[in-house]
Every structure is written in C-alpha cells, then in structure tokens.
Design an enzyme around this catalytic site. Structure first.
Site, PDB file in Angstrom:
ATOM      1  N   LYS A 111       0.825  -1.211   0.000  1.00 25.45           N
ATOM      2  CA  LYS A 111       0.000   0.000   0.000  1.00 25.45           C
ATOM      3  C   LYS A 111       0.861   1.264   0.000  1.00 25.45           C
ATOM      4  CE  LYS A 111      -4.317  -1.675   1.952  1.00 25.45           C
ATOM      5  NZ  LYS A 111      -5.236  -1.698   3.068  1.00 25.45           N
ATOM      6  N   LYS A 192      -4.009 -10.850  -6.049  1.00 23.03           N
ATOM      7  CA  LYS A 192      -5.241 -11.328  -5.378  1.00 23.03           C
ATOM      8  C   LYS A 192      -6.447 -10.509  -5.845  1.00 23.03           C
ATOM      9  CE  LYS A 192      -5.220  -8.515  -1.227  1.00 23.03           C
ATOM     10  NZ  LYS A 192      -5.448  -8.310   0.149  1.00 23.03           N
ATOM     11  N   LYS A 195     -11.014  -5.395  -3.790  1.00 17.41           N
ATOM     12  CA  LYS A 195     -12.182  -4.518  -3.896  1.00 17.41           C
ATOM     13  C   LYS A 195     -11.844  -3.279  -4.702  1.00 17.41           C
ATOM     14  CE  LYS A 195     -13.269  -5.582   0.944  1.00 17.41           C
ATOM     15  NZ  LYS A 195     -12.961  -5.060   2.274  1.00 17.41           N
TER      16      LYS A 195
HETATM   17  P1  TYM Z   1     -10.603  -7.018   4.146  1.00 16.85           P
HETATM   18  O1  TYM Z   1     -11.752  -6.118   4.409  1.00 16.85           O
HETATM   19  O2  TYM Z   1      -9.587  -6.595   3.148  1.00 16.85           O
HETATM   20  O3  TYM Z   1     -11.103  -8.436   3.698  1.00 16.85           O
HETATM   21  C1  TYM Z   1     -12.092  -9.136   4.430  1.00 16.85           C
HETATM   22  C2  TYM Z   1     -11.755 -10.604   4.472  1.00 16.85           C
HETATM   23  O4  TYM Z   1     -11.670 -11.130   3.139  1.00 16.85           O
HETATM   24  C3  TYM Z   1     -10.445 -11.836   2.960  1.00 16.85           C
HETATM   25  N1  TYM Z   1     -10.002 -11.656   1.579  1.00 16.85           N
HETATM   26  C4  TYM Z   1      -9.767 -12.671   0.727  1.00 16.85           C
HETATM   27  N2  TYM Z   1      -9.863 -13.994   0.872  1.00 16.85           N
HETATM   28  C5  TYM Z   1      -9.579 -14.770  -0.214  1.00 16.85           C
HETATM   29  N3  TYM Z   1      -9.199 -14.258  -1.418  1.00 16.85           N
HETATM   30  C6  TYM Z   1      -9.086 -12.921  -1.596  1.00 16.85           C
HETATM   31  N4  TYM Z   1      -8.746 -12.427  -2.776  1.00 16.85           N
HETATM   32  C7  TYM Z   1      -9.380 -12.053  -0.501  1.00 16.85           C
HETATM   33  N5  TYM Z   1      -9.388 -10.709  -0.335  1.00 16.85           N
HETATM   34  C8  TYM Z   1      -9.762 -10.488   0.949  1.00 16.85           C
HETATM   35  C9  TYM Z   1      -9.485 -11.187   3.937  1.00 16.85           C
HETATM   36  O5  TYM Z   1      -8.436 -12.052   4.266  1.00 16.85           O
HETATM   37  C10 TYM Z   1     -10.384 -10.902   5.118  1.00 16.85           C
HETATM   38  O6  TYM Z   1     -10.518 -12.063   5.922  1.00 16.85           O
HETATM   39  N6  TYM Z   1      -7.367  -6.433   7.922  1.00 16.85           N
HETATM   40  C11 TYM Z   1      -8.630  -7.060   7.552  1.00 16.85           C
HETATM   41  C12 TYM Z   1      -9.808  -6.617   8.369  1.00 16.85           C
HETATM   42  C13 TYM Z   1      -9.648  -6.746   9.850  1.00 16.85           C
HETATM   43  C14 TYM Z   1      -9.684  -7.966  10.585  1.00 16.85           C
HETATM   44  C15 TYM Z   1      -9.540  -7.586  11.947  1.00 16.85           C
HETATM   45  C16 TYM Z   1      -9.821  -9.309  10.229  1.00 16.85           C
HETATM   46  C17 TYM Z   1      -9.479  -5.750  10.735  1.00 16.85           C
HETATM   47  N7  TYM Z   1      -9.411  -6.241  11.998  1.00 16.85           N
HETATM   48  C18 TYM Z   1      -9.532  -8.548  12.942  1.00 16.85           C
HETATM   49  C19 TYM Z   1      -9.810 -10.251  11.260  1.00 16.85           C
HETATM   50  C20 TYM Z   1      -9.657  -9.882  12.589  1.00 16.85           C
HETATM   51  C21 TYM Z   1      -8.934  -6.693   6.111  1.00 16.85           C
HETATM   52  O7  TYM Z   1      -8.430  -5.747   5.564  1.00 16.85           O
HETATM   53  O8  TYM Z   1      -9.905  -7.406   5.536  1.00 16.85           O
END
Ligand code: TYM
Length: 326
Positions: A111, A192, A195
C-alpha cells in the site's frame, strides 16, 4: 465454546474472495462457537474515504453479513468505532510493538509503494487489528491468506505482553480455508482479487447481477494449452477458476478435473458461471430486504453494547496489569 472474532472493512465491491476466504467461514463457525463479527470502519480510514460513502458502506457490509447467513441471534455483529476500547487497546499495544516488525508487513509495503511518506495509521494498521482480536479473547480468527502475517504479529504481541506483564491475552489462531483462502484476480491471476482494482471484471462482487457474473468469468484470463489441470505455478488462471468452482460447489478439485476431462475452457467456464450465479443469487435477494429494513441499525447498536461489555472487562484487566489509571 471457543470465541471467534473477525472483521471486514466497509468498502464497496465485497467480492467472492471475501466471501470464500472469510464470510463463508463466519457462517460455518457460528453454530459451535461464540462469534463476534465486526465492521472495521476505523481500519478503512487509513486511506482516504468519502464520509457519506463510508456511512453507506458500513450498512452495506452489515446487510451483507446477514445476507450470507450470519444470524445476530447467534453472533454479535457491530461497528468497530462504536466500541471505543479498540482504539484504547491499540495504543497500549503500539507501545509494545516495534517499527521494525511493522515495516516488514507485506500489506503495508504494497500500500505504501511509490509514496514518500505514509499516514501513520497505515503503518500501525496491524496493531489496531491485533487490538480487535485481543480485546475479545478470541481463540480463532477466520480470514483469508492475505491476513496471515497480521495474525502472526497479533500472536507475537500477545505473547510478548503476557511474558512481560503476566497473563493478559489469549493467543489466537488464524483459520484459513483450503479452497477459498486466496482467490486471485480474474484478469490477472498473479494478483489477489481486490475490492479496489480498477477493472470491474477482475472480480465478481457479491451484488453483481447474473449478466455481469457471466461476463467477468467468461473473460477470465487462462492460458493457451487448453487443458483443465490444477497447477497454480504454471497455470494460475485455470487453477484459480478451479479453486472458485471447488469452494462454491463443495467438490474436490480432483473430482472437478475428472468431470471435465476432455472438455475445453469454454465449457468449464460456462458451468462455473452457473455455479457462481446460483451461489450468489440468494445472497443478493436477501441483501435488498435487509439493507432497507429499520432493524439493521438496531441490530448493530445492540451488537455494540454486547461487544462493549466484553471489551470493557478486557480493558480493565489490561489497565490493571499495566498499572494504568486509578
Ligand atoms: P478485508 O476487508 O480486506 O477483507 C475481508 C476478508 O476477506 C479476505 N479476503 C480474501 N480472501 C480470499 N481471497 C481474496 N482475494 C481475498 N481478499 C480479501 C481477507 O483475508 C479478510 O478475511 N485487515 C482485515 C480486516 C480486519 C480484521 C480484523 C480481520 C481488521 N481487523 C480482525 C480479522 C480480525 C482486512 O483488511 O480485511
């Protein structure tokens, strides 16, 4: 009963990667565990957000949580910024983590690429994530593979604090699914699915209509040898599609490869379109009703109260162990 915690950022375009990597697991876990699912709005402001859009996206993700099958009677669902202890604990943890370990986070490096200076919040993002998890004494954190390093850091910080200040935190484990843990972009299987990618055909979003789903999958990058085989190294495009097929259908990759022996990519993609459309349609339909219902905000407020009660207890323990406050 084990405690489960996870979160999703409230940005638009929640896609099948988020679903297969995370949301699907959230639902599977809620019968046997005490689950807490958060909409992590404080994480999302580590990059600029339009305030009006952010508010909408918080409710969009909340409605999607319910539409995929999270039941607020069984699980706690709430918005991160409604529970102030997340930020409070993050500060305490920041004082017990190192710039060196944060500099090694690959997501920060990605990022931060091309910038001269990054927002401090982008750098300390994983610490806020650690606070989310440790605040609820979570045993299990269901996430996609891209969060593995953040979970490792959470564990390191928890162990460090426990060693220095006495038993304070539960040391959590990540939970990653085999087939859905890392769904790659449809137009570039080296990246990957995300969004924020500009090309909307790089992903299938959970709210895409059947036509868009078909277009994105039929356009997906494959290779020129035309043989359906699982080989992520040499055939990343078709392997990614096999993964998606497997995660949606529940069939093993071996069985799918056997089923399509002698078929071309076109036939396989058509069937995949079918499976994804069928998987997503009920989510989309439920979503509309939930998003427009008055109950949504009530559910989130109630969730914040229940989450807040747990968070308060943990924070008291942390403050006692650290000698903070009176
Ligand atoms: P975020 O919002 O980017 O994504 C949400 C969840 O989706 C999973 N994910 C994927 N899994 C498979 N293939 C992909 N291409 C893919 N893109 C996203 C992510 O691994 C995630 O589980 N940092 C986290 C949010 C967060 C969080 C937490 C998660 C904040 N605090 C505490 C668990 C526990 C994030 O940016 O997710």
């Amino acid at each position: 009963m084990a405690r489960v915690f996870s979160g999703v950022q409230p940005t638009g375009n929640i896609h099948i990667g988020n679903y297969l990597g995370a949301l699907k697991q959230f639902v599977e876990l809620q019968d046997e565990n005490q689950c807490i699912y958060c909409i992590v709005d404080m994480h999302s402001i580590t990059v600029p957000q339009d305030p009006k859009e952010l508010k909408d996206h918080i409710l969009d993700v909340a409605a999607l949580y319910m539409a995929v099958g999270i039941d607020p009677e069984k699980s706690i669902v709430f918005v991160q910024s409604d529970v102030a202890q997340h930020a409070e604990l993050a500060w305490v943890l920041m004082c017990n983590s190192y710039t060196g370990e944060l500099s090694r986070m690959t997501q920060f490096k990605a990022k931060n690429k091309g910038r001269e200076s990054a927002p401090a919040g982008l750098f300390t993002y994983p610490i806020l994530m650690a606070a989310d998890i440790l605040l609820y004494d979570a045993d299990i954190v269901p996430v996609g593979n891209d969060q593995k390093q953040h979970i490792e850091l959470t564990r390191d910080v928890a162990i460090r604090v426990n060693n220095k200040y006495g038993e304070t935190f539960v040391v959590p484990d990540g939970r990653f699914l085999k087939a859905g843990a890392r769904i790659m972009a449809l137009d570039d299987p080296g990246d990957k699915m995300s969004k924020s990618a500009e090309n909307k055909h790089s992903r299938v979003s959970l709210l895409d209509d059947d036509n868009k789903i078909k277009k994105s999958i039929m356009k997906a990058t494959t290779d020129s040898d035309g043989i359906i085989r699982f080989d992520p190294e040499n055939k990343p495009g078709i392997s990614n599609l096999l993964n998606i097929y497997s995660a949606f259908s529940g069939k093993t990759i071996d069985d799918i490869v056997k089923d399509f022996e002698g078929c071309g990519y076109g036939d396989f993609k058509k069937e995949l379109v079918n499976i994804v459309q069928t998987g997503i349609a009920p989510i989309r339909e439920r979503y509309e009703d939930i998003r427009n219902s008055d109950e949504l905000i009530r559910t989130l407020k109630d969730g914040a109260e229940r989450a807040g009660a747990i968070a308060e207890k943990t924070m008291k323990r942390v403050k006692d162990n650290f000698g903070l406050g009176l």
